[in-house]
Every structure is written in C-alpha cells, then in structure tokens.
Design a protein around this motif. Sequence first.
Motif, PDB file in Angstrom:
ATOM      1  N   ASP A   1       0.815  -1.210   0.000  1.00  0.00           N
ATOM      2  CA  ASP A   1       0.000   0.000   0.000  1.00  0.00           C
ATOM      3  C   ASP A   1       0.856   1.272   0.000  1.00  0.00           C
ATOM      4  O   ASP A   1       1.591   1.515   0.953  1.00  0.00           O
ATOM      5  CB  ASP A   1      -0.901   0.016   1.235  1.00  0.00           C
ATOM      6  CG  ASP A   1      -1.669  -1.297   1.414  1.00  0.00           C
ATOM      7  OD1 ASP A   1      -1.085  -2.369   1.174  1.00  0.00           O
ATOM      8  OD2 ASP A   1      -2.842  -1.226   1.796  1.00  0.00           O
TER       9      ASP A   1
ATOM     10  N   ASP B   1      -4.657   0.621  -2.859  1.00  0.00           N
ATOM     11  CA  ASP B   1      -4.476   1.789  -1.992  1.00  0.00           C
ATOM     12  C   ASP B   1      -3.245   2.586  -2.411  1.00  0.00           C
ATOM     13  O   ASP B   1      -2.315   2.808  -1.641  1.00  0.00           O
ATOM     14  CB  ASP B   1      -4.410   1.407  -0.505  1.00  0.00           C
ATOM     15  CG  ASP B   1      -5.773   1.064   0.078  1.00  0.00           C
ATOM     16  OD1 ASP B   1      -6.780   1.195  -0.664  1.00  0.00           O
ATOM     17  OD2 ASP B   1      -5.840   0.667   1.248  1.00  0.00           O
TER      18      ASP B   1
ATOM     19  N   ASN C   1      -9.576  -0.349  -1.018  1.00  0.00           N
ATOM     20  CA  ASN C   1     -10.708   0.387  -0.449  1.00  0.00           C
ATOM     21  C   ASN C   1     -10.510   1.896  -0.530  1.00  0.00           C
ATOM     22  O   ASN C   1     -11.463   2.646  -0.764  1.00  0.00           O
ATOM     23  CB  ASN C   1     -10.966  -0.046   0.997  1.00  0.00           C
ATOM     24  CG  ASN C   1      -9.750   0.082   1.881  1.00  0.00           C
ATOM     25  OD1 ASN C   1      -8.675  -0.415   1.551  1.00  0.00           O
ATOM     26  ND2 ASN C   1      -9.900   0.753   3.020  1.00  0.00           N
ATOM     27  N   HIS C   2      -9.283   2.382  -0.375  1.00  0.00           N
ATOM     28  CA  HIS C   2      -9.073   3.832  -0.470  1.00  0.00           C
ATOM     29  C   HIS C   2      -9.242   4.326  -1.909  1.00  0.00           C
ATOM     30  O   HIS C   2      -9.716   5.439  -2.126  1.00  0.00           O
ATOM     31  CB  HIS C   2      -7.690   4.216   0.058  1.00  0.00           C
ATOM     32  CG  HIS C   2      -7.602   4.222   1.550  1.00  0.00           C
ATOM     33  ND1 HIS C   2      -8.220   5.169   2.330  1.00  0.00           N
ATOM     34  CD2 HIS C   2      -6.995   3.382   2.417  1.00  0.00           C
ATOM     35  CE1 HIS C   2      -7.982   4.929   3.605  1.00  0.00           C
ATOM     36  NE2 HIS C   2      -7.237   3.840   3.690  1.00  0.00           N
TER      37      HIS C   2
ATOM     38  N   HIS D   1      -6.368  -6.969  -2.857  1.00  0.00           N
ATOM     39  CA  HIS D   1      -6.001  -5.921  -1.903  1.00  0.00           C
ATOM     40  C   HIS D   1      -6.121  -6.401  -0.460  1.00  0.00           C
ATOM     41  O   HIS D   1      -5.198  -6.250   0.335  1.00  0.00           O
ATOM     42  CB  HIS D   1      -6.853  -4.668  -2.113  1.00  0.00           C
ATOM     43  CG  HIS D   1      -6.546  -3.616  -1.089  1.00  0.00           C
ATOM     44  ND1 HIS D   1      -5.312  -3.021  -1.006  1.00  0.00           N
ATOM     45  CD2 HIS D   1      -7.269  -3.104  -0.057  1.00  0.00           C
ATOM     46  CE1 HIS D   1      -5.294  -2.167   0.013  1.00  0.00           C
ATOM     47  NE2 HIS D   1      -6.462  -2.200   0.608  1.00  0.00           N
TER      48      HIS D   1
ATOM     49  N   THR E   1     -11.582  -6.071  -0.853  1.00  0.00           N
ATOM     50  CA  THR E   1     -10.945  -4.779  -0.536  1.00  0.00           C
ATOM     51  C   THR E   1     -11.021  -4.353   0.923  1.00  0.00           C
ATOM     52  O   THR E   1     -10.367  -3.389   1.296  1.00  0.00           O
ATOM     53  CB  THR E   1     -11.533  -3.624  -1.386  1.00  0.00           C
ATOM     54  OG1 THR E   1     -12.854  -3.311  -0.938  1.00  0.00           O
ATOM     55  CG2 THR E   1     -11.548  -3.974  -2.860  1.00  0.00           C
TER      56      THR E   1
HETATM   57 MN   LIG Z   1      -6.791  -0.886   2.312  1.00  0.00          MN
END
Ligand SMILES: [Mn+2]
Length: 281
Positions: free
Chosen positions: A8, A38, A70-71, A123, A184
């Motif tokens: 990440d 991310d 997710n980001h 992820h 995610t």
């Molecule tokens: Mn994440």
Amino acid sequence: MRTYAIGDLQGCAHEAQLLLDHIIEDAKGDARILFVGDLINRGPDSLTALRRMKALSEASGGKVEALLGNHDLHLIAVAVGAQSASRTDTLDGILAAPDRDELIDWLRRRPLAMFVDAHLLVHAGVAAQWDVAQTMALAAEVEAVLRGDGWIDFLRQMYGNEPNHWDDSLAGVDRLRCIVNALTRMRLCEPDGSMDFKHKESESGPEGSGLIPWFDLPQRRTANVTVVFGHWSALGLILRPNLVGLDSGCVWGGKLTAVCLDDRRLLQVDCPEYREHSGKK
Ligand SMILES: [Mn+2]
C-alpha cells in the motif's frame, strides 16, 4: 523478466519512486510491477502518486498494474458524490486537479484481483469458499460494473457491511457488495467465514472474540496457491510459504515493501511517520 508486488502506497509518492528505482536496478530494467492497491489517501502526496502510477502503467504495455483497494474506491466514490469525504482523507489535491476526470477514469478500470505465475493478488483477502477461478470470475463481475455505464449508480449502493457472508446464490447489489468487501476490506472473520469489519488492530481481535484472520480459516480454498495482499498494516510484513502480506505501514512510519515473486527477494524503503498509527486506517 522479474515480477514484483508492492504494498500500500497511500500517497507516499517519494518513497514509491525510491522503491521503483531499486526495482529497476534489481531487475536490470526488465520488471513486471504489480501494486496491491491503496495507491492513495492518508499520505502526503496522493496526486503525484496517482499521476505517476497512471503514467507508468500506460507506458508499460501491461507490465505495470495496480489493484483497486478500499481507499481507491473511496476516492472514486467521493469524486462522483456517491460518498462523503472523511476528516482524515488527503484527497483534495486529486479532487481539485485539472486532470482529475482522467485520473478517476483510469482508476475505476483497474482490476480487483490478478493471477500471475501461480500467485493470486488481491487488496484485502479472498472468501474461504472461493478457489482461484471463482475469485477471478467474481472480481471480473465487479470490474465490468465499474467499467460500464452504471458505475456511478453502483458506487451509491456499494457501501455497507451486509451481507457479510458469501453465498453463491447472492444476486444484484448484495452480491457485488459482498465481493467488494471481501476483496478490498476484509481482515478478521468468524470461524464460519463471516466477515467482521469492527476490528483491525491485531491478528486475533479482542480476547475471547473467536475472530481469526481470513487467511487462517482452515476451509480456505485458495490455500494451494500463494495469496499476495496488502491492507492490514497492523500485522506488518507477512511471509509464509503460501502467503505474502505486504502492507508494512508506509504511511504510519513503517516501510514500503516490494517482494520479487520469483525468488521472494525483499526490497524496502524506510518511511517517515506521516501519520500517527491509531489503528484507524
Ligand atoms: Mn486498504
């Protein structure tokens, strides 16, 4: 050609450049580079990180790719008004950029899973019931929606913790949300594989909770391949024969890590403490 997976970035553009320089040197110029998602948020320079990765990917002829984390999905959702920005976001530079539409359009077309040289890259995690073929097929279902005409409508319905347990009979937005959450967001699970979204601080959750990491579920059907993932900085680097966890907390004062999938060689860059590690990620 050597293949490297990178954890990440979360907007740590400077450290990403240092690590990429190491990789190019290590691979003598012939590298496939796969980011586990991310790319942006929380860190100091998300706009530069995103612009550079987009440019690198587009110039690479398919040799540089980034998964959606997710980001990344959060940024896309905020950009189209499907989600509110959070107080801890560092996305304003991207949202105000003259090329924001091109950046968002590139990002929403990224994959949610990759299978490369017997390594499954995601992820966050994979549901215990999924084998590699099903994981790739389910990721492709979500990718098709995010690349299609209904992508903004989907983003408006994407968020939520339910259903928290995969079932092949799930349909519609419940099915897509469950796939997104596993790929995610997932960290800890109940022994039956139900996803818990409340705890992230440790490998076991609160004492007596009975929660276990998704990758330790004994019924997991991807245990026969190496799964490479990020997303869980509280655990730090994980290297097991069939498991590589790459979120070594770059934005929290840890390291940015790349692993060469051919021989497990590690390349790392130390990071300043951009954010205090409060367990909120
Ligand atoms: Mn994440």
